[in-house]
Design an enzyme around this catalytic site. Structure first.
Site, PDB file in Angstrom:
ATOM      1  N   ILE A  17      12.231  -7.114   6.237  1.00 19.39           N
ATOM      2  CA  ILE A  17      12.319  -6.609   4.860  1.00 19.39           C
ATOM      3  C   ILE A  17      10.945  -6.127   4.374  1.00 19.39           C
ATOM      4  CG2 ILE A  17      12.867  -7.252   2.469  1.00 19.39           C
ATOM      5  CD1 ILE A  17      14.826  -9.391   3.674  1.00 19.39           C
ATOM      6  N   ASP A  59      -2.554 -15.726   7.433  1.00 19.43           N
ATOM      7  CA  ASP A  59      -1.500 -16.536   6.813  1.00 19.43           C
ATOM      8  C   ASP A  59      -1.585 -16.367   5.293  1.00 19.43           C
ATOM      9  OD1 ASP A  59       0.047 -18.529   5.720  1.00 19.43           O
ATOM     10  OD2 ASP A  59      -0.801 -20.152   6.945  1.00 19.43           O
ATOM     11  N   SER A 137      15.879 -15.943  -1.958  1.00 21.64           N
ATOM     12  CA  SER A 137      17.076 -15.816  -1.113  1.00 21.64           C
ATOM     13  C   SER A 137      18.269 -16.246  -1.951  1.00 21.64           C
ATOM     14  CB  SER A 137      16.931 -16.765   0.087  1.00 21.64           C
ATOM     15  OG  SER A 137      18.170 -16.909   0.757  1.00 21.64           O
ATOM     16  N   TYR A 150      14.810 -24.967   3.978  1.00 26.12           N
ATOM     17  CA  TYR A 150      14.965 -23.573   3.535  1.00 26.12           C
ATOM     18  C   TYR A 150      15.624 -23.552   2.157  1.00 26.12           C
ATOM     19  CZ  TYR A 150      15.582 -18.493   3.901  1.00 26.12           C
ATOM     20  OH  TYR A 150      15.524 -17.133   3.674  1.00 26.12           O
ATOM     21  N   LYS A 154      13.469 -22.317  -1.165  1.00 20.75           N
ATOM     22  CA  LYS A 154      13.899 -21.091  -1.828  1.00 20.75           C
ATOM     23  C   LYS A 154      14.296 -21.350  -3.281  1.00 20.75           C
ATOM     24  CE  LYS A 154      13.071 -18.058   1.385  1.00 20.75           C
ATOM     25  NZ  LYS A 154      12.104 -16.962   1.170  1.00 20.75           N
TER      26      LYS A 154
HETATM   27  N1  LIG Z   1      16.923 -11.975   6.793  1.00 20.50           N
HETATM   28  C1  LIG Z   1      17.694 -12.558   5.896  1.00 20.50           C
HETATM   29  O1  LIG Z   1      18.920 -12.710   6.089  1.00 20.50           O
HETATM   30  C2  LIG Z   1      17.098 -13.034   4.587  1.00 20.50           C
HETATM   31  C3  LIG Z   1      17.986 -13.417   3.561  1.00 20.50           C
HETATM   32  C4  LIG Z   1      17.464 -13.866   2.377  1.00 20.50           C
HETATM   33  C5  LIG Z   1      16.098 -13.919   2.190  1.00 20.50           C
HETATM   34  N2  LIG Z   1      15.257 -13.534   3.188  1.00 20.50           N
HETATM   35  C6  LIG Z   1      13.816 -13.621   2.934  1.00 20.50           C
HETATM   36  O2  LIG Z   1      13.238 -12.351   3.119  1.00 20.50           O
HETATM   37  C7  LIG Z   1      11.859 -12.509   3.437  1.00 20.50           C
HETATM   38  C8  LIG Z   1      11.524 -11.643   4.637  1.00 20.50           C
HETATM   39  O3  LIG Z   1      12.242 -12.139   5.738  1.00 20.50           O
HETATM   40  P1  LIG Z   1      12.780 -11.227   6.939  1.00 20.50           P
HETATM   41  O4  LIG Z   1      14.215 -11.499   7.037  1.00 20.50           O
HETATM   42  O5  LIG Z   1      12.273  -9.849   6.792  1.00 20.50           O
HETATM   43  O6  LIG Z   1      12.089 -12.005   8.134  1.00 20.50           O
HETATM   44  P2  LIG Z   1      11.260 -11.488   9.425  1.00 20.50           P
HETATM   45  O7  LIG Z   1      11.082 -12.725  10.217  1.00 20.50           O
HETATM   46  O8  LIG Z   1      11.885 -10.293  10.021  1.00 20.50           O
HETATM   47  O9  LIG Z   1       9.876 -11.024   8.805  1.00 20.50           O
HETATM   48  C9  LIG Z   1       9.019 -11.938   8.184  1.00 20.50           C
HETATM   49  C10 LIG Z   1       7.587 -11.493   8.415  1.00 20.50           C
HETATM   50  O10 LIG Z   1       6.759 -12.420   7.712  1.00 20.50           O
HETATM   51  C11 LIG Z   1       5.683 -12.771   8.562  1.00 20.50           C
HETATM   52  N3  LIG Z   1       5.185 -14.090   8.169  1.00 20.50           N
HETATM   53  C12 LIG Z   1       5.803 -15.289   8.337  1.00 20.50           C
HETATM   54  N4  LIG Z   1       5.016 -16.268   7.872  1.00 20.50           N
HETATM   55  C13 LIG Z   1       3.885 -15.680   7.413  1.00 20.50           C
HETATM   56  C14 LIG Z   1       2.701 -16.173   6.820  1.00 20.50           C
HETATM   57  N5  LIG Z   1       2.494 -17.480   6.613  1.00 20.50           N
HETATM   58  N6  LIG Z   1       1.731 -15.281   6.482  1.00 20.50           N
HETATM   59  C15 LIG Z   1       1.908 -13.955   6.703  1.00 20.50           C
HETATM   60  N7  LIG Z   1       3.016 -13.433   7.248  1.00 20.50           N
HETATM   61  C16 LIG Z   1       3.994 -14.291   7.609  1.00 20.50           C
HETATM   62  C17 LIG Z   1       6.233 -12.725   9.968  1.00 20.50           C
HETATM   63  O11 LIG Z   1       5.184 -12.571  10.922  1.00 20.50           O
HETATM   64  C18 LIG Z   1       7.183 -11.528   9.896  1.00 20.50           C
HETATM   65  O12 LIG Z   1       6.506 -10.338  10.232  1.00 20.50           O
HETATM   66  C19 LIG Z   1      11.657 -13.997   3.662  1.00 20.50           C
HETATM   67  O13 LIG Z   1      11.090 -14.577   2.517  1.00 20.50           O
HETATM   68  C20 LIG Z   1      13.063 -14.505   3.885  1.00 20.50           C
HETATM   69  O14 LIG Z   1      13.200 -15.872   3.583  1.00 20.50           O
HETATM   70  C21 LIG Z   1      15.740 -13.082   4.376  1.00 20.50           C
END
Ligand SMILES: NC(=O)c1ccc[n+]([C@@H]2O[C@H](COP(=O)([O-])OP(=O)(O)OC[C@H]3O[C@@H](n4cnc5c(N)ncnc54)[C@H](O)[C@@H]3O)[C@@H](O)[C@H]2O)c1
Length: 268
Positions: A17, A59, A137, A150, A154
């Site tokens: 995202i 981070d 989320s 989680y 959240k």
């Molecule tokens: N994918 C889903 O279904 C979903 C649903 C609801 C919410 N979300 C939320 O969306 C957000 C993005 O998630 P996504 O699905 O794109 O996941 P993803 O794993 O594809 O991408 C997450 C990115 O964040 C980076 N990251 C993780 N921890 C980090 C840190 N401490 N410092 C810097 N970078 C860090 C990772 O390296 C990765 O590139 C998250 O907060 C997730 O909880 C995702």
């Protein structure tokens, strides 16, 4: 909020995202610092986006890394107008989640937001505005079957965004809270619950994928930017989440009974 010409930071922008948000922001005329733990991925995405994007590795729960991203934005593009606290991680499974897993989820999913706001809000108050967008989320409004850290972290991210908006909204600070269900990213496919908890990991993914459509990250980014343009607090890429949330609020006991039945059906 008009996005063109603004300066933004997107955390977790090396994939999923966050990468989609960075792409849509640049396309809309913003200049963007992409921050990610995976410095190489963030750099690759930034390079693909052209001169309106630069990358910072580290981070984003670490205050020094957030400060470095803000400094980089100011040096390259100017003061930060929008901060997308998007990086997020899964947690452990149930009561057997370790203290370390709880701490990691709370650090990245909540305290990273708090630390960014702490650094940015004073400057935004001086300049008369700024926009904080937290990716929580649907798990933060409802729950996450299979993962206590989680679900809880959240909820805390939603709570912090609410508090920030209530506290500073009258002083020009805008806040949005993004609450998607399933999005087609690495997090959904294996990142929500560690694979050694196979039953809970399967439950967590099934709960998300059977509750609604799994959206593409670009679709979510479009919905987020439309929500930001209209300055909505709650941004729901899956509109049915509002109905579920209302149902929870209108009869908590009935909602919990329904979630138990849903969980039992998924486990069967
Ligand atoms: N994918 C889903 O279904 C979903 C649903 C609801 C919410 N979300 C939320 O969306 C957000 C993005 O998630 P996504 O699905 O794109 O996941 P993803 O794993 O594809 O991408 C997450 C990115 O964040 C980076 N990251 C993780 N921890 C980090 C840190 N401490 N410092 C810097 N970078 C860090 C990772 O390296 C990765 O590139 C998250 O907060 C997730 O909880 C995702």
């Amino acid at each position: 909020m008009e996005i063109s010409g603004k300066v933004a930071i997107v955390t977790g922008a090396g994939a999923g995202i966050g990468a989609a948000l960075a792409g849509r922001l640049v396309a809309a005329g913003a200049r963007v610092v992409l921050a990610d733990l995976d410095a190489a991925s963030a750099a690759d995405v930034a390079e693909s986006l052209g001169p309106g994007a630069v990358a910072v590795g580290g981070d984003v729960a670490d205050e020094a890394v957030i400060r470095a991203a803000i400094d980089r934005a100011e040096a390259e593009f100017g003061p930060v107008d929008l901060y997308f606290a998007n990086a997020g991680i899964g947690g452990g499974a149930g009561l057997d989640s370790t203290d370390q897993q709880w701490a990691a989820a709370l650090e990245v999913n909540v305290l990273a937001h708090v630390r960014a706001a702490r650094l940015l809000v004073p400057g935004w108050l001086e300049r008369g505005g700024g926009y904080f967008i937290g990716t929580a989320s649907a798990a933060g409004l409802l729950t996450q079957l299979g993962s206590a850290p989680y679900a809880v972290s959240k909820h805390a991210a939603v709570g912090f965004a609410e508090w920030l908006s209530v506290t500073y909204g009258d002083q020009g600070i805008r806040v949005s809270c993004v609450c998607p269900m399933g999005v087609d990213t690495r997090l959904l496919h294996g990142g929500l619950v560690p694979p050694e908890h196979a039953a809970e990991a399967e439950l967590a993914v099934k709960a998300v994928t059977s509750a609604g459509a799994v959206l593409a990250p670009d679709e979510v980014a479009d919905i987020v930017l439309a929500g930001v343009a209209e300055e909505h607090f709650l941004i729901l890429p899956h509109p049915e989440v509002l109905k579920m949330y209302r149902h929870k609020g209108s009869d908590y006991d009935r909602w919990i009974d329904g979630m138990r039945r849903f969980q039992a059906a998924l486990r069967a």
